[in-house]
Motif scaffolding. Structure first.
Motif, PDB file in Angstrom:
ATOM      1  N   UNK A   4       0.917  -1.289   0.051  1.00 33.89           N
ATOM      2  CA  UNK A   4      -0.037   0.020  -0.050  1.00 33.89           C
ATOM      3  C   UNK A   4       0.679   1.277   0.007  1.00 33.89           C
ATOM      4  N   UNK A   5       0.631   2.069  -0.750  1.00 36.70           N
ATOM      5  CA  UNK A   5       1.264   3.323  -0.945  1.00 36.70           C
ATOM      6  C   UNK A   5       0.554   4.504  -0.817  1.00 36.70           C
ATOM      7  N   UNK A   6      -0.666   4.528  -0.467  1.00 34.08           N
ATOM      8  CA  UNK A   6      -1.518   5.693  -0.284  1.00 34.08           C
ATOM      9  C   UNK A   6      -1.017   6.424   0.982  1.00 34.08           C
TER      10      UNK A   6
ATOM     11  N   UNK B 198     -13.833  -8.402   1.955  1.00 37.41           N
ATOM     12  CA  UNK B 198     -12.936  -7.311   1.289  1.00 37.41           C
ATOM     13  C   UNK B 198     -13.653  -6.047   1.646  1.00 37.41           C
ATOM     14  N   UNK B 199     -13.066  -5.114   1.928  1.00 38.26           N
ATOM     15  CA  UNK B 199     -13.644  -3.785   2.292  1.00 38.26           C
ATOM     16  C   UNK B 199     -12.895  -2.708   1.403  1.00 38.26           C
ATOM     17  N   UNK B 200     -13.526  -1.637   1.227  1.00 44.75           N
ATOM     18  CA  UNK B 200     -13.064  -0.552   0.609  1.00 44.75           C
ATOM     19  C   UNK B 200     -12.691   0.766   1.489  1.00 44.75           C
ATOM     20  N   UNK B 201     -11.580   1.317   1.509  1.00 45.72           N
ATOM     21  CA  UNK B 201     -11.668   2.468   2.446  1.00 45.72           C
ATOM     22  C   UNK B 201     -11.704   3.831   1.270  1.00 45.72           C
ATOM     23  N   UNK B 202     -11.855   4.771   2.128  1.00 45.06           N
ATOM     24  CA  UNK B 202     -12.209   6.297   1.527  1.00 45.06           C
ATOM     25  C   UNK B 202     -11.187   6.679   0.521  1.00 45.06           C
ATOM     26  N   UNK B 203      -9.764   6.130   0.609  1.00 42.72           N
ATOM     27  CA  UNK B 203      -9.058   6.440  -0.464  1.00 42.72           C
ATOM     28  C   UNK B 203      -9.221   5.339  -1.655  1.00 42.72           C
ATOM     29  N   UNK B 204     -10.100   4.611  -1.735  1.00 43.55           N
ATOM     30  CA  UNK B 204     -10.537   3.693  -2.775  1.00 43.55           C
ATOM     31  C   UNK B 204      -9.558   2.483  -2.573  1.00 43.55           C
ATOM     32  N   UNK B 205      -8.547   2.343  -1.518  1.00 42.53           N
ATOM     33  CA  UNK B 205      -7.770   1.044  -1.608  1.00 42.53           C
ATOM     34  C   UNK B 205      -8.979  -0.020  -0.935  1.00 42.53           C
ATOM     35  N   UNK B 206      -8.557  -1.279  -1.464  1.00 42.01           N
ATOM     36  CA  UNK B 206      -9.055  -2.206  -0.954  1.00 42.01           C
ATOM     37  C   UNK B 206      -8.481  -3.289  -0.259  1.00 42.01           C
ATOM     38  N   UNK B 207      -9.000  -3.820   1.219  1.00 34.69           N
ATOM     39  CA  UNK B 207      -8.203  -4.450   1.954  1.00 34.69           C
ATOM     40  C   UNK B 207      -9.034  -5.920   2.348  1.00 34.69           C
TER      41      UNK B 207
ATOM     42  N   UNK C 124      -5.108  -3.786  -5.777  1.00 36.34           N
ATOM     43  CA  UNK C 124      -5.756  -2.712  -5.138  1.00 36.34           C
ATOM     44  C   UNK C 124      -5.344  -1.315  -5.794  1.00 36.34           C
ATOM     45  N   UNK C 125      -6.299  -0.277  -5.808  1.00 32.72           N
ATOM     46  CA  UNK C 125      -5.743   1.008  -5.864  1.00 32.72           C
ATOM     47  C   UNK C 125      -4.950   1.260  -4.756  1.00 32.72           C
ATOM     48  N   UNK C 126      -3.970   2.417  -4.923  1.00 39.70           N
ATOM     49  CA  UNK C 126      -3.043   2.816  -3.880  1.00 39.70           C
ATOM     50  C   UNK C 126      -2.052   1.666  -3.530  1.00 39.70           C
ATOM     51  N   UNK C 127      -1.816   0.578  -4.332  1.00 39.70           N
ATOM     52  CA  UNK C 127      -0.774  -0.460  -4.077  1.00 39.70           C
ATOM     53  C   UNK C 127      -0.101  -1.027  -5.242  1.00 39.70           C
ATOM     54  N   UNK C 128       0.916  -1.634  -4.928  1.00 40.00           N
ATOM     55  CA  UNK C 128       1.783  -2.203  -6.353  1.00 40.00           C
ATOM     56  C   UNK C 128       2.367  -3.622  -5.742  1.00 40.00           C
TER      57      UNK C 128
END
Length: 173
Positions: A46-48, A81-90, A110-114
């Protein structure tokens, strides 16, 4: 609501901010112990913008139960699976450490990840610790780290290092 202490999370595998902090304090002598924790598989980093504390706080708001028994029942033996306010999924799983029953990691792609393979992350961290400030070590430096420190195979040329450069750039905050 569960507490952040109930979360099992390997920040060295999954959180850029934490990895960056470890790079700042690591030395060539401490690298083997640090890098051993990464294993040999793939991981999503995660790099958010959420700090570890902010991440845990955001995740806990998605868990509708207050204790371990409730959490395990909520999971129903699977994962959520949940989605946070920054669109990252966990991904939330059952933890296997006493007291840390909420196992958390970023969802694949996930968005905000590599997505990163462990040998690339190990090479990136070692390069950044051994050659601070150098964003593109030369072939000799990369292969010295890969073969001498990490017991990995050498790369043939710098064209094979494109993902390494991407990971190193991502780790620079």
């Amino acid at each position: 609501m569960p507490a952040s202490s109930n979360i099992l999370f390997n920040a060295l595998k999954h959180h850029r901010g934490f990895i960056h902090q470890q790079i700042k304090i690591a030395t060539p002598a401490t690298l083997p112990g640090l890098l051993k924790k990464l294993g040999n598989s793939q991981m999503d980093i995660y790099y958010g913008s959420l700090s570890l504390e902010g991440l845990f706080e955001a995740v806990l708001t998605h868990i509708p139960v207050a204790d371990e028994a409730g959490y395990l029942a909520w999971l129903k033996g699977e994962y959520k699976e949940i989605t946070l306010s920054d669109t990252s999924r966990w991904i939330l799983l059952a933890g296997n450490v006493p007291g840390q029953y909420i196992h958390l990691h970023p969802a694949r792609y996930s968005p905000e990840s590599m997505r990163v393979k462990a040998p690339i992350l190990k090479t990136a961290i070692a390069c950044m610790v051994c050659h601070p400030g150098l964003t593109h070590p030369d072939l000799k430096m990369v292969n010295h780290i890969r073969t001498g420190m990490l017991q990995l195979s050498p790369v043939k040329d710098l064209d094979q290092c494109q993902h390494l450069w991407q990971v190193m750039n991502m780790l620079l905050i």
